[in-house]
Design a protein around this motif. Structure first.
Motif, PDB file in Angstrom:
ATOM      1  N   PRO A 376       0.820  -1.225   0.000  1.00 20.05           N
ATOM      2  CA  PRO A 376       0.000   0.000   0.000  1.00 20.05           C
ATOM      3  C   PRO A 376       0.844   1.261   0.000  1.00 20.05           C
ATOM      4  O   PRO A 376       0.359   2.341  -0.333  1.00 20.05           O
ATOM      5  N   TRP A 377       2.119   1.152   0.385  1.00 23.75           N
ATOM      6  CA  TRP A 377       2.993   2.324   0.394  1.00 23.75           C
ATOM      7  C   TRP A 377       3.649   2.559  -0.960  1.00 23.75           C
ATOM      8  O   TRP A 377       4.341   3.561  -1.143  1.00 23.75           O
ATOM      9  N   GLN A 378       3.440   1.634  -1.896  1.00 20.37           N
ATOM     10  CA  GLN A 378       4.141   1.729  -3.174  1.00 20.37           C
ATOM     11  C   GLN A 378       3.880   3.034  -3.925  1.00 20.37           C
ATOM     12  O   GLN A 378       4.824   3.666  -4.426  1.00 20.37           O
ATOM     13  N   PRO A 379       2.605   3.529  -4.027  1.00 24.01           N
ATOM     14  CA  PRO A 379       2.399   4.791  -4.750  1.00 24.01           C
ATOM     15  C   PRO A 379       3.115   5.969  -4.105  1.00 24.01           C
ATOM     16  O   PRO A 379       3.624   6.851  -4.798  1.00 24.01           O
ATOM     17  N   TRP A 380       3.145   5.969  -2.754  1.00 26.14           N
ATOM     18  CA  TRP A 380       3.797   7.082  -2.068  1.00 26.14           C
ATOM     19  C   TRP A 380       5.313   7.023  -2.244  1.00 26.14           C
ATOM     20  O   TRP A 380       5.954   8.053  -2.465  1.00 26.14           O
ATOM     21  N   VAL A 381       5.892   5.844  -2.122  1.00 26.20           N
ATOM     22  CA  VAL A 381       7.333   5.705  -2.304  1.00 26.20           C
ATOM     23  C   VAL A 381       7.723   6.066  -3.740  1.00 26.20           C
ATOM     24  O   VAL A 381       8.708   6.758  -3.987  1.00 26.20           O
ATOM     25  N   ARG A 382       6.907   5.579  -4.708  1.00 32.01           N
ATOM     26  CA  ARG A 382       7.192   5.883  -6.109  1.00 32.01           C
ATOM     27  C   ARG A 382       7.109   7.391  -6.363  1.00 32.01           C
ATOM     28  O   ARG A 382       7.984   7.970  -7.018  1.00 32.01           O
ATOM     29  N   ALA A 383       6.068   8.040  -5.817  1.00 29.54           N
ATOM     30  CA  ALA A 383       5.924   9.486  -6.017  1.00 29.54           C
ATOM     31  C   ALA A 383       7.069  10.249  -5.364  1.00 29.54           C
ATOM     32  O   ALA A 383       7.621  11.196  -5.948  1.00 29.54           O
ATOM     33  N   ALA A 384       7.451   9.828  -4.149  1.00 28.87           N
ATOM     34  CA  ALA A 384       8.540  10.519  -3.456  1.00 28.87           C
ATOM     35  C   ALA A 384       9.860  10.344  -4.197  1.00 28.87           C
ATOM     36  O   ALA A 384      10.646  11.298  -4.356  1.00 28.87           O
ATOM     37  N   ALA A 385      10.118   9.124  -4.663  1.00 28.82           N
ATOM     38  CA  ALA A 385      11.361   8.877  -5.385  1.00 28.82           C
ATOM     39  C   ALA A 385      11.403   9.665  -6.694  1.00 28.82           C
ATOM     40  O   ALA A 385      12.439  10.254  -7.055  1.00 28.82           O
ATOM     41  N   THR A 386      10.267   9.712  -7.394  1.00 20.33           N
ATOM     42  CA  THR A 386      10.209  10.482  -8.641  1.00 20.33           C
ATOM     43  C   THR A 386      10.421  11.957  -8.375  1.00 20.33           C
ATOM     44  O   THR A 386      11.135  12.642  -9.114  1.00 20.33           O
ATOM     45  N   TRP A 387       9.795  12.431  -7.304  1.00 19.07           N
ATOM     46  CA  TRP A 387       9.918  13.846  -6.961  1.00 19.07           C
ATOM     47  C   TRP A 387      11.369  14.207  -6.634  1.00 19.07           C
ATOM     48  O   TRP A 387      11.901  15.210  -7.120  1.00 19.07           O
ATOM     49  N   MET A 388      12.021  13.391  -5.810  1.00 20.80           N
ATOM     50  CA  MET A 388      13.403  13.692  -5.438  1.00 20.80           C
ATOM     51  C   MET A 388      14.324  13.608  -6.646  1.00 20.80           C
ATOM     52  O   MET A 388      15.226  14.439  -6.815  1.00 20.80           O
ATOM     53  N   ALA A 389      14.092  12.632  -7.497  1.00 19.82           N
ATOM     54  CA  ALA A 389      14.918  12.513  -8.697  1.00 19.82           C
ATOM     55  C   ALA A 389      14.716  13.707  -9.621  1.00 19.82           C
ATOM     56  O   ALA A 389      15.672  14.246 -10.186  1.00 19.82           O
ATOM     57  N   THR A 390      13.461  14.147  -9.764  1.00 21.48           N
ATOM     58  CA  THR A 390      13.166  15.287 -10.635  1.00 21.48           C
ATOM     59  C   THR A 390      13.846  16.544 -10.133  1.00 21.48           C
ATOM     60  O   THR A 390      14.473  17.287 -10.900  1.00 21.48           O
ATOM     61  N   THR A 391      13.709  16.823  -8.830  1.00 21.98           N
ATOM     62  CA  THR A 391      14.320  18.031  -8.288  1.00 21.98           C
ATOM     63  C   THR A 391      15.841  17.983  -8.364  1.00 21.98           C
ATOM     64  O   THR A 391      16.494  18.999  -8.625  1.00 21.98           O
ATOM     65  N   ALA A 392      16.412  16.790  -8.160  1.00 25.37           N
ATOM     66  CA  ALA A 392      17.863  16.667  -8.259  1.00 25.37           C
ATOM     67  C   ALA A 392      18.333  16.935  -9.685  1.00 25.37           C
ATOM     68  O   ALA A 392      19.304  17.662  -9.911  1.00 25.37           O
ATOM     69  N   ILE A 393      17.632  16.356 -10.663  1.00 27.44           N
ATOM     70  CA  ILE A 393      18.011  16.562 -12.071  1.00 27.44           C
ATOM     71  C   ILE A 393      17.847  18.021 -12.460  1.00 27.44           C
ATOM     72  O   ILE A 393      18.720  18.604 -13.123  1.00 27.44           O
ATOM     73  N   MET A 394      16.745  18.646 -12.050  1.00 26.57           N
ATOM     74  CA  MET A 394      16.527  20.058 -12.370  1.00 26.57           C
ATOM     75  C   MET A 394      17.589  20.935 -11.741  1.00 26.57           C
ATOM     76  O   MET A 394      18.093  21.881 -12.354  1.00 26.57           O
ATOM     77  N   SER A 395      17.940  20.646 -10.480  1.00 28.93           N
ATOM     78  CA  SER A 395      18.946  21.449  -9.782  1.00 28.93           C
ATOM     79  C   SER A 395      20.297  21.349 -10.466  1.00 28.93           C
ATOM     80  O   SER A 395      20.966  22.361 -10.716  1.00 28.93           O
ATOM     81  N   VAL A 396      20.712  20.118 -10.773  1.00 26.59           N
ATOM     82  CA  VAL A 396      22.004  19.924 -11.428  1.00 26.59           C
ATOM     83  C   VAL A 396      22.012  20.572 -12.808  1.00 26.59           C
ATOM     84  O   VAL A 396      22.972  21.245 -13.204  1.00 26.59           O
ATOM     85  N   ALA A 397      20.904  20.418 -13.557  1.00 27.29           N
ATOM     86  CA  ALA A 397      20.834  20.991 -14.903  1.00 27.29           C
ATOM     87  C   ALA A 397      20.913  22.510 -14.864  1.00 27.29           C
ATOM     88  O   ALA A 397      21.663  23.128 -15.636  1.00 27.29           O
ATOM     89  N   ALA A 398      20.133  23.132 -13.970  1.00 33.13           N
ATOM     90  CA  ALA A 398      20.155  24.598 -13.881  1.00 33.13           C
ATOM     91  C   ALA A 398      21.514  25.108 -13.417  1.00 33.13           C
ATOM     92  O   ALA A 398      22.017  26.127 -13.905  1.00 33.13           O
ATOM     93  N   THR A 399      22.143  24.385 -12.485  1.00 31.69           N
ATOM     94  CA  THR A 399      23.448  24.815 -11.981  1.00 31.69           C
ATOM     95  C   THR A 399      24.526  24.695 -13.055  1.00 31.69           C
ATOM     96  O   THR A 399      25.331  25.612 -13.260  1.00 31.69           O
ATOM     97  N   LEU A 400      24.557  23.543 -13.745  1.00 30.30           N
ATOM     98  CA  LEU A 400      25.541  23.361 -14.805  1.00 30.30           C
ATOM     99  C   LEU A 400      25.361  24.387 -15.919  1.00 30.30           C
ATOM    100  O   LEU A 400      26.331  24.801 -16.560  1.00 30.30           O
ATOM    101  N   ALA A 401      24.125  24.792 -16.148  1.00 29.93           N
ATOM    102  CA  ALA A 401      23.857  25.716 -17.244  1.00 29.93           C
ATOM    103  C   ALA A 401      24.164  27.170 -16.896  1.00 29.93           C
ATOM    104  O   ALA A 401      24.349  27.990 -17.796  1.00 29.93           O
ATOM    105  N   THR A 402      24.216  27.497 -15.607  1.00 24.21           N
ATOM    106  CA  THR A 402      24.346  28.911 -15.241  1.00 24.21           C
ATOM    107  C   THR A 402      25.629  29.280 -14.515  1.00 24.21           C
ATOM    108  O   THR A 402      25.976  30.460 -14.460  1.00 24.21           O
ATOM    109  N   TRP A 403      26.359  28.315 -13.946  1.00 22.27           N
ATOM    110  CA  TRP A 403      27.491  28.713 -13.107  1.00 22.27           C
ATOM    111  C   TRP A 403      28.555  29.504 -13.851  1.00 22.27           C
ATOM    112  O   TRP A 403      29.149  30.435 -13.266  1.00 22.27           O
ATOM    113  N   PRO A 404      28.871  29.209 -15.145  1.00 22.84           N
ATOM    114  CA  PRO A 404      29.887  30.032 -15.793  1.00 22.84           C
ATOM    115  C   PRO A 404      29.464  31.497 -15.919  1.00 22.84           C
ATOM    116  O   PRO A 404      30.303  32.397 -15.807  1.00 22.84           O
ATOM    117  N   LEU A 405      28.174  31.752 -16.134  1.00 23.04           N
ATOM    118  CA  LEU A 405      27.699  33.132 -16.237  1.00 23.04           C
ATOM    119  C   LEU A 405      27.789  33.832 -14.887  1.00 23.04           C
ATOM    120  O   LEU A 405      28.179  35.009 -14.808  1.00 23.04           O
TER     121      LEU A 405
END
Length: 818
Positions: A376-405
């Motif tokens: 019964p916890w599977q949807p919550w774990v899946r949503a949490a894992a997806t959310w953390m992965a999404t925010t991590a990817i977005m953070s790394v992408a935005a940082t890599l794209a902007t730090w030289p500027l």
């Protein structure tokens, strides 16, 4: 690739036009020469692309050289007294002291009379009396004003080219006003006026529902109002490299885009492209309520291009589409190419957009891997894992794209900024969504706004704590030049093309597949996911309600007297909380939010009531913070002395009392107020007849209060000096007090030996700002106090922070912030 080449040629021509000083005629002749060159290439059966690209570079160059006007400086020196007439052209913002707005100048008087002139300036102004019936910041878009003051040239600070930043917005001066007159009111009936009215209502609802500084940070991130963030907190964001979180930019639009796409997928489904309308409406609504700054509009345009590419079924065309949008914006306003905000917005949105395919693959892998986990916890774990992965990817992408500027323009690389952004991004959607819900719910009813405010308070508190406690190591970025910036982005694009996901060709995708076995064998007891989701949701709401109610219960009066002396800088503010829970605020400090922020630190969440507000005198270091208190708190009555007949802020003070319909009690010496049985507030000053023979002696005729509870008493000496102290020594029989709040911030003109001897305190408090320009407290006064109360008996807000006294009427305890 062809579209990318065309866009690159157009942008190259614009860059040359902004950097070079070429005459339009030679450029036009070269442009015309590209035509026969193209004909010759065609006759030779060679590609026309060289001629087309060169022609596009020259066309872009000619576009700039033929239309560019050199800015005319408004003043020929660093500062000059002027008078200007014109109109407000943006939504004014309340800062910690004055209102700030952009002003379109139509005529200027440099001393020889008004002359027509079209320009823009940034104005800092106090409102005229004719506008005091409005709410802060009093001014509104479209107001036609006559402004007199000191016009200054902008100056760089902290390595930041502030003049160039303002010039890119068409602003060529800063006008600090001395006097403002309303010529004609702006029309609130047009759509922009209604939009800004809605924006202010949302801001007011957020102010009323959230404590400070959470309210200031939330309004900055959602609505773009950054003027009331405490300076020390703003400095924490800057040191940790997280300032970009406060300034609405492409990162915020990208987060809103991803968040709304996820919500649309859940509500509508992804089978049809209709779900893309929700994120499209979301990013443009966000752009409008944030005040429509250029950076957000540009990011919204880029986000729309990205959504269009998805709707057409060509996600691979996102980057060329973004480049085309950038080229169009440069074509409309060539100077935008040099704006740091434009470059950072484009880089952040492009980085997030390019990383979304990886996010989709990671989300797919998480979903597939979680399918074998029957729990019964599977949807919550899946949503949490997806959310953390999404925010991590977005953070790394935005940082890599902007730090030289960031390194190139600001000469610093904040290493902490990468980790702060990574840790803050999971909270960002909750901050934006919760703050928006708070503002909208407040439109329905203030109680709903406060309840929704709980959803925003938690992530805002987390973000503030994060930047306050995170170390701030930085490395100089002066070694980052244009060659390195160009090389970095070339390598980044090359890596993205090489390791793009899809078609079984991505190494990342193969690695993820190999890791799917990590989830195998982890099977829990079966159950109904839908039922569990319902139970968890209801339980969460119950926990939230219980937590709120427990907070209210635990915050009830504890049967003891509490007196707080707030650290408000160079000013005064104190709060009395009686054993029965009555709340009395004495003075409000020197900044607009001094008292509001201080009260948020000690009052229960959601408590916006004060039984009594006392103003000792109208000096701004005592009164300015009370203006915001009258606006945000339910005030039972205001107590003031007979001396409040002059002062810079007196018109605003009277207008605020009238607007909020607050009763005013005017007192003089010998007046007594029984706050509750056993707790009394005595008025010792001012006398019936003014000390010094005139009410202009504001300090000596200030409101002096003596709080008595059992055998413990506090003497709050306001800003009185030797003249008033001598009067009190000769006229009052009850000066002795356990605690003395020293007069006038410990100035050498106060706390005279006869007065100190009569008061005979056990403890002394000095309210003063750290390293203030007045040198308060004076060493002479410190020596006197130490002689009476001892070195350990002297408390100072500039060194001890907030000072709290607790008493049961017999004993006295002291608690300091530092």
């Amino acid at each position: 690739m062809k579209l990318a080449a065309l866009v690159a040629a157009w942008l190259a021509g614009a860059w040359l036009g902004l950097r070079a000083d070429a005459a339009p005629l030679p450029v036009l002749l070269l442009l015309l020469a590209a035509i026969p060159a193209g004909i010759l290439l065609r006759m030779a059966r060679l590609s026309l692309w060289p001629a087309v690209l060169v022609g596009l570079v020259l066309l872009s160059l000619f576009r700039i050289e033929a239309t560019e006007d050199a800015p005319v400086p408004l003043v020929s020196q660093d500062s000059q007294p002027v008078a200007v007439q014109g109109r407000v052209i943006n939504d004014p913002e309340a800062t910690r002291r004055q209102a700030k707005f952009q002003f379109a100048v139509e005529a200027i008087d440099l001393g020889g009379g008004f002359e027509p002139l079209e320009s823009r300036v940034l104005v800092y102004a106090d409102p005229p009396e004719s506008l005091l019936t409005r709410r802060d910041p009093f001014f509104r878009i479209g107001d036609n004003l006559l402004v007199e003051g000191l016009l200054e040239r902008p100056k760089p600070f902290g390595g930041f080219d502030y003049p160039a930043y303002l010039e890119n917005q068409g602003i060529f001066g800063i006008l600090r006003s001395r006097e403002v007159a309303l010529v004609a009111e702006g029309s609130p009936g047009n759509w922009r006026g209604k939009l800004f009215d809605l924006r202010r209502k949302l801001s007011s609802n957020i102010e009323n529902a959230l404590p400070e500084p959470q309210s200031a940070v939330g309004r900055a991130m959602l609505l773009g109002y950054r003027g009331q963030i405490p300076p020390d907190l703003k400095d924490d964001f800057r040191k940790t490299g997280a300032s970009h979180l406060l300034a609405i930019s492409g990162l915020h639009v990208g987060v809103m885009l991803v968040l709304s796409m996820g919500m649309a997928g859940i509500l509508i489904g992804r089978r049809r492209h209709l779900y893309l309308l929700l994120p499209l409406a979301s990013i443009w609504s966000y752009a409008l309520i944030s005040g429509s700054p250029d950076s957000v509009i540009r990011a919204a345009v880029m986000g729309s291009v990205f959504l269009s590419a998805l709707a057409l079924g060509r996600p691979s065309s996102v980057l060329p589409g973004l480049a085309l949008a950038a080229a169009v914006m440069v074509g409309i306003t060539p100077g935008v190419l040099e704006r740091v905000s434009f470059q950072l917005s484009f880089a952040a949105v492009a980085g997030i957009s390019l990383a979304l395919p990886y996010q989709a693959k990671v989300a797919e892998w998480i979903t597939n891997s979680a399918e074998s986990w029957a729990s019964p916890w599977q949807p919550w774990v899946r949503a949490a894992a997806t959310w953390m992965a999404t925010t991590a990817i977005m953070s790394v992408a935005a940082t890599l794209a902007t730090w030289p500027l960031v390194a190139f323009y600001f000469d610093r690389i904040p290493f902490a900024g990468i980790f702060v952004t990574l840790l803050a991004l999971p909270a960002l959607p909750f901050i934006l969504g919760g703050t928006l819900a708070t503002g909208v719910a407040g439109l329905l009813h203030p109680a709903l706004g406060q309840l929704a405010g709980l959803l925003a308070w938690v992530p805002l508190t987390y973000l503030i704590g994060l930047v306050s406690w995170m170390p701030a190591p930085t490395v100089s970025g002066s070694w980052v030049g244009l060659p390195l910036v160009g090389t970095w982005y070339t390598l980044l694009v090359g890596l993205l093309l090489t390791f793009r996901p899809g078609g079984g060709q991505s190494r990342m995708h193969r690695w993820l597949i190999s890791r799917r076995q990590w989830f195998k064998g982890r099977v829990a007891a079966p159950g109904s996911a839908r039922t569990a989701t319902g139970y968890i949701g209801v339980s969460g709401l119950l926990v939230l309600g219980i937590w709120f109610l427990m907070g209210q219960v635990l915050s009830e009066a504890d049967g003891r007297l509490h007196v707080y002396f707030f650290d408000v800088g160079q000013g005064d503010s104190a709060l009395i909380v009686t054993p029965g829970g009555r709340q009395v605020l004495v003075d409000g400090g020197p900044q607009a939010l001094s008292a509001v922020t201080s009260l948020s630190g000690v009052l229960p969440a959601g408590d916006r009531s004060l039984d009594l507000v006392a103003l000792t005198h109208m000096d701004s270091d005592h009164s300015r913070g009370l203006l915001e208190v009258l606006s945000r708190f339910q005030v039972g009555a205001v107590l003031e002395g007979r001396n409040n007949q002059a002062g810079e802020l007196l018109p605003r003070w009277r207008a605020a009392l009238d607007r909020e319909q607050i009763d005013v009690i005017t007192v003089q010496s010998a007046y007594r107020i029984e706050l509750e049985p056993g707790t009394t507030l005595e008025v010792l000053n001012p006398p019936r007849d003014p000390i010094g023979g005139a009410w202009k002696e504001a300090n000596n005729n200030g409101l002096v209060l003596r709080l008595v509870y059992g055998q413990v008493s506090f003497l709050l000496a306001a800003d009185i000096e030797a003249l008033a102290e001598n009067y009190l020594v000769g006229q009052s029989d009850t000066l002795d007090s356990a605690v003395l709040k020293a007069g006038h911030h410990g100035s050498s003109t106060s706390t005279t030996p006869p007065f100190l001897s009569r008061v005979n305190p056990m403890v002394a408090v000095i309210s003063a700002g750290e390293s203030n320009r007045f040198g308060h407290p004076s060493q002479e006064v410190l020596d006197r106090l130490v002689e009476v109360v001892g070195e350990e008996g002297v408390y100072r807000t500039d060194t001890d922070g907030r000072i709290e006294f607790i008493s049961d009427g017999q004993r006295l305890w002291v608690r300091t912030q530092y």
